[in-house]
Scaffold this motif. Structure first.
Motif, PDB file in Angstrom:
ATOM      1  N   VAL A 134     -55.286  57.150  -5.207  1.00 38.97           N
ATOM      2  CA  VAL A 134     -55.784  58.181  -4.278  1.00 38.97           C
ATOM      3  C   VAL A 134     -56.346  57.532  -3.018  1.00 38.97           C
ATOM      4  N   ILE A 135     -57.113  56.455  -3.196  1.00 41.75           N
ATOM      5  CA  ILE A 135     -57.681  55.741  -2.051  1.00 41.75           C
ATOM      6  C   ILE A 135     -56.577  55.177  -1.161  1.00 41.75           C
ATOM      7  N   VAL A 136     -55.544  54.628  -1.778  1.00 42.85           N
ATOM      8  CA  VAL A 136     -54.416  54.083  -1.011  1.00 42.85           C
ATOM      9  C   VAL A 136     -53.762  55.170  -0.175  1.00 42.85           C
ATOM     10  N   TRP A 137     -53.559  56.345  -0.749  1.00 41.36           N
ATOM     11  CA  TRP A 137     -52.943  57.444  -0.001  1.00 41.36           C
ATOM     12  C   TRP A 137     -53.840  57.921   1.143  1.00 41.36           C
ATOM     13  N   LEU A 138     -55.143  57.952   0.912  1.00 43.57           N
ATOM     14  CA  LEU A 138     -56.069  58.379   1.969  1.00 43.57           C
ATOM     15  C   LEU A 138     -56.070  57.383   3.129  1.00 43.57           C
ATOM     16  N   ILE A 139     -56.119  56.088   2.807  1.00 42.39           N
ATOM     17  CA  ILE A 139     -56.087  55.056   3.853  1.00 42.39           C
ATOM     18  C   ILE A 139     -54.783  55.130   4.646  1.00 42.39           C
ATOM     19  N   SER A 140     -53.687  55.293   3.939  1.00 39.64           N
ATOM     20  CA  SER A 140     -52.377  55.354   4.596  1.00 39.64           C
ATOM     21  C   SER A 140     -52.243  56.591   5.479  1.00 39.64           C
ATOM     22  N   ALA A 141     -52.762  57.718   4.993  1.00 35.50           N
ATOM     23  CA  ALA A 141     -52.715  58.946   5.787  1.00 35.50           C
ATOM     24  C   ALA A 141     -53.534  58.795   7.069  1.00 35.50           C
ATOM     25  N   LEU A 142     -54.683  58.148   6.947  1.00 33.64           N
ATOM     26  CA  LEU A 142     -55.529  57.929   8.124  1.00 33.64           C
ATOM     27  C   LEU A 142     -54.836  57.034   9.143  1.00 33.64           C
ATOM     28  N   CYS A 143     -54.226  55.950   8.647  1.00 29.83           N
ATOM     29  CA  CYS A 143     -53.554  55.008   9.560  1.00 29.83           C
ATOM     30  C   CYS A 143     -52.341  55.648  10.234  1.00 29.83           C
ATOM     31  N   SER A 144     -51.556  56.400   9.454  1.00 29.95           N
ATOM     32  CA  SER A 144     -50.367  57.023  10.044  1.00 29.95           C
ATOM     33  C   SER A 144     -50.733  58.110  11.044  1.00 29.95           C
ATOM     34  N   SER A 145     -51.861  58.782  10.817  1.00 31.54           N
ATOM     35  CA  SER A 145     -52.279  59.841  11.739  1.00 31.54           C
ATOM     36  C   SER A 145     -52.714  59.286  13.091  1.00 31.54           C
ATOM     37  N   MET A 146     -52.999  57.998  13.152  1.00 30.02           N
ATOM     38  CA  MET A 146     -53.371  57.378  14.428  1.00 30.02           C
ATOM     39  C   MET A 146     -52.242  57.454  15.440  1.00 30.02           C
ATOM     40  N   LYS A 147     -51.019  57.614  14.951  1.00 30.32           N
ATOM     41  CA  LYS A 147     -49.876  57.735  15.854  1.00 30.32           C
ATOM     42  C   LYS A 147     -50.022  58.949  16.755  1.00 30.32           C
ATOM     43  N   LEU A 148     -50.705  59.970  16.263  1.00 34.46           N
ATOM     44  CA  LEU A 148     -50.915  61.180  17.059  1.00 34.46           C
ATOM     45  C   LEU A 148     -51.892  60.931  18.203  1.00 34.46           C
ATOM     46  N   VAL A 149     -52.732  59.911  18.054  1.00 27.27           N
ATOM     47  CA  VAL A 149     -53.729  59.595  19.073  1.00 27.27           C
ATOM     48  C   VAL A 149     -53.213  58.541  20.039  1.00 27.27           C
ATOM     49  N   ASP A 150     -52.772  57.396  19.477  1.00 26.92           N
ATOM     50  CA  ASP A 150     -52.276  56.298  20.311  1.00 26.92           C
ATOM     51  C   ASP A 150     -51.245  55.517  19.517  1.00 26.92           C
ATOM     52  N   ASN A 151     -50.026  55.484  20.022  1.00 31.31           N
ATOM     53  CA  ASN A 151     -48.938  54.808  19.325  1.00 31.31           C
ATOM     54  C   ASN A 151     -49.178  53.307  19.208  1.00 31.31           C
ATOM     55  N   PHE A 152     -49.740  52.706  20.239  1.00 32.42           N
ATOM     56  CA  PHE A 152     -49.995  51.271  20.229  1.00 32.42           C
ATOM     57  C   PHE A 152     -51.010  50.917  19.145  1.00 32.42           C
ATOM     58  N   ILE A 153     -52.088  51.676  19.074  1.00 37.66           N
ATOM     59  CA  ILE A 153     -53.116  51.427  18.053  1.00 37.66           C
ATOM     60  C   ILE A 153     -52.536  51.599  16.649  1.00 37.66           C
ATOM     61  N   ALA A 154     -51.713  52.624  16.468  1.00 34.40           N
ATOM     62  CA  ALA A 154     -51.104  52.875  15.163  1.00 34.40           C
ATOM     63  C   ALA A 154     -50.245  51.689  14.730  1.00 34.40           C
ATOM     64  N   GLN A 155     -49.449  51.151  15.655  1.00 37.15           N
ATOM     65  CA  GLN A 155     -48.607  50.009  15.345  1.00 37.15           C
ATOM     66  C   GLN A 155     -49.445  48.769  15.037  1.00 37.15           C
ATOM     67  N   PHE A 156     -50.487  48.574  15.821  1.00 37.05           N
ATOM     68  CA  PHE A 156     -51.354  47.416  15.611  1.00 37.05           C
ATOM     69  C   PHE A 156     -52.031  47.479  14.246  1.00 37.05           C
ATOM     70  N   VAL A 157     -52.544  48.637  13.894  1.00 38.96           N
ATOM     71  CA  VAL A 157     -53.207  48.809  12.594  1.00 38.96           C
ATOM     72  C   VAL A 157     -52.224  48.576  11.457  1.00 38.96           C
ATOM     73  N   MET A 158     -50.994  49.079  11.618  1.00 37.54           N
ATOM     74  CA  MET A 158     -49.984  48.900  10.574  1.00 37.54           C
ATOM     75  C   MET A 158     -49.674  47.427  10.354  1.00 37.54           C
ATOM     76  N   VAL A 159     -49.510  46.679  11.431  1.00 37.87           N
ATOM     77  CA  VAL A 159     -49.201  45.252  11.319  1.00 37.87           C
ATOM     78  C   VAL A 159     -50.344  44.498  10.651  1.00 37.87           C
ATOM     79  N   VAL A 160     -51.561  44.756  11.096  1.00 40.08           N
ATOM     80  CA  VAL A 160     -52.722  44.068  10.539  1.00 40.08           C
ATOM     81  C   VAL A 160     -52.895  44.398   9.053  1.00 40.08           C
ATOM     82  N   MET A 161     -52.748  45.667   8.712  1.00 41.91           N
ATOM     83  CA  MET A 161     -52.905  46.077   7.317  1.00 41.91           C
ATOM     84  C   MET A 161     -51.823  45.449   6.440  1.00 41.91           C
ATOM     85  N   PHE A 162     -50.610  45.373   6.954  1.00 41.74           N
ATOM     86  CA  PHE A 162     -49.516  44.763   6.203  1.00 41.74           C
ATOM     87  C   PHE A 162     -49.787  43.281   5.958  1.00 41.74           C
ATOM     88  N   GLU A 163     -50.237  42.581   6.977  1.00 37.15           N
ATOM     89  CA  GLU A 163     -50.481  41.147   6.839  1.00 37.15           C
ATOM     90  C   GLU A 163     -51.664  40.863   5.922  1.00 37.15           C
TER      91      GLU A 163
END
Length: 345
Positions: A134-163
């Motif tokens: 459940v926590i994983v889904w909540l974190i992922s939903a929050l990170c993916s929703s950042m795309k609605l605010v700023d695409n650059f930030i969303a991509q940056f967060v995705m890369v950092v979280m993946f690494e």
């Protein structure tokens, strides 16, 4: 980087590339659906409850990634609403994030089970596994929703979280490797010398350290599932990491030159790496079937019942036996796709 760029960049893809992505998505949808169906019908026959919960979570994420990607293939034309395209991108990003975070949870579970079995008995419960998912889904939903605010930030967060996820995963397996290597390098026996006064002889005895013996038995018992999870991680690295690294390079370039778009070489590289990335979300069920004979047996058993033809899928004696390395102990009761860059989802 605005939300319309992935759509525009996707329009110049050759039709054969879209066909490849669609085929991989259909394959992934089928394979993950079969795996989920088997898990629902034979929940603890192959994995213990914690493992089954994490595997099911990974299958759901990969299934949604493949379905969303298949839809995304056909949402590349200007006639489709911009908001719909963004929504599909957000779903893909979110499910991709769930996939690699779940693999990190699975690696941590392997670390506890193999290296610290006593702690695993207390920490690994079915309720805890569900809460982690459940926590994983909540974190992922929050990170993916950042795309609605700023695409650059969303991509940056995705890369950092993946690494960071990969770092945690490899740390867990490094500790597992050290524990296993410790057993392999040394014979783990202590030599004891006893003098017997009766016959004036010196007797040499080899006594195995109790703690190391228990560790050795536990490593052997959990070896098969541990190898399966490691194989999934290797596939994640081979298929998704190149895409992530390229996206990281484009993000760094954009920080230096905000007005510079993607070069032709970068666009071509993204087009090549994206179908390869999609393979990660289709291949996992095939790894279970390859590495776990018990899983193959349960697939045959489940579908033979479904078809009401039990004699069609007749299990071999080797498959019917309990598989070494799969724990059913009661002590356990209770990574990427259109993620993206400046030019793709």
């Amino acid at each position: 980087m605005n939300s319309s760029e992935p759509n525009n960049a996707r329009n110049d893809w050759p039709s054969e590339d879209r066909i490849v992505v669609a085929i991989i998505s259909l394959l992934g949808t089928f394979s993950n659906s079969v795996t989920l169906f088997v898990l629902i019908n034979q929940f603890t026959e192959v994995f213990n409850r914690v493992e089954a919960c994490l595997i099911a979570n990974l299958c759901v994420a990969d299934l949604l990634t493949n379905i969303s990607s298949f839809v995304w293939v056909f949402l590349t034309f200007p006639k489709h609403p911009k908001n719909l395209i963004i929504a599909v991108h957000c779903i893909i990003w979110g499910t991709v994030s769930v996939s690699f975070l779940t693999l990190s949870l699975m690696a941590f579970e392997r670390y506890l089970v193999v290296v610290h079995p006593a702690k695993a008995q207390k920490m690994l419960t079915k309720l805890g596994a569900r809460a982690s998912c459940v926590i994983v889904w909540l974190i992922s939903a929050l990170c993916s929703s950042m795309k609605l605010v700023d695409n650059f930030i969303a991509q940056f967060v995705m890369v950092v979280m993946f690494e960071l996820s990969l770092l945690l995963t490899f740390t867990c397996y490094a500790r597992i490797y050290i524990a296993v290597r410790k057993i392999m390098i040394s014979d783990q026996f202590l030599t004891a010398t006893h003098y017997t006064s009766g016959n004036a002889q010196v007797n040499m005895e080899r006594r195995q350290d109790k703690a190391m013996k228990l560790l050795k038995v536990n490593v052997q018992h959990e070896a098969r599932v541990t190898r399966v999870i490691f194989t999934l991680i290797v596939i994640l690295v081979l298929t998704v990491l190149p895409y992530m690294l390229l996206m990281q390079i484009t993000l760094a370039r954009e920080l230096i030159c905000t007005r510079c778009g993607l070069t032709k070489a970068a666009k071509k590289a993204f087009k090549t790496l994206f179908p390869i990335e999609m393979l990660n979300f289709a291949l996992n069920p095939f790894i279970y079937a390859w590495q776990l004979p018990k899983f193959r047996q349960m697939c045959m058993k489940t579908f033979s019942r479904l078809l009401c033809c039990g004699n069609i899928f007749k299990s071999t004696p080797a498959e019917v036996t309990t598989i070494e390395g799969v724990s059913h102990s009661s002590s356990f009761e209770g990574l990427t796709s259109p993620i993206i860059y400046t030019g793709t989802p």
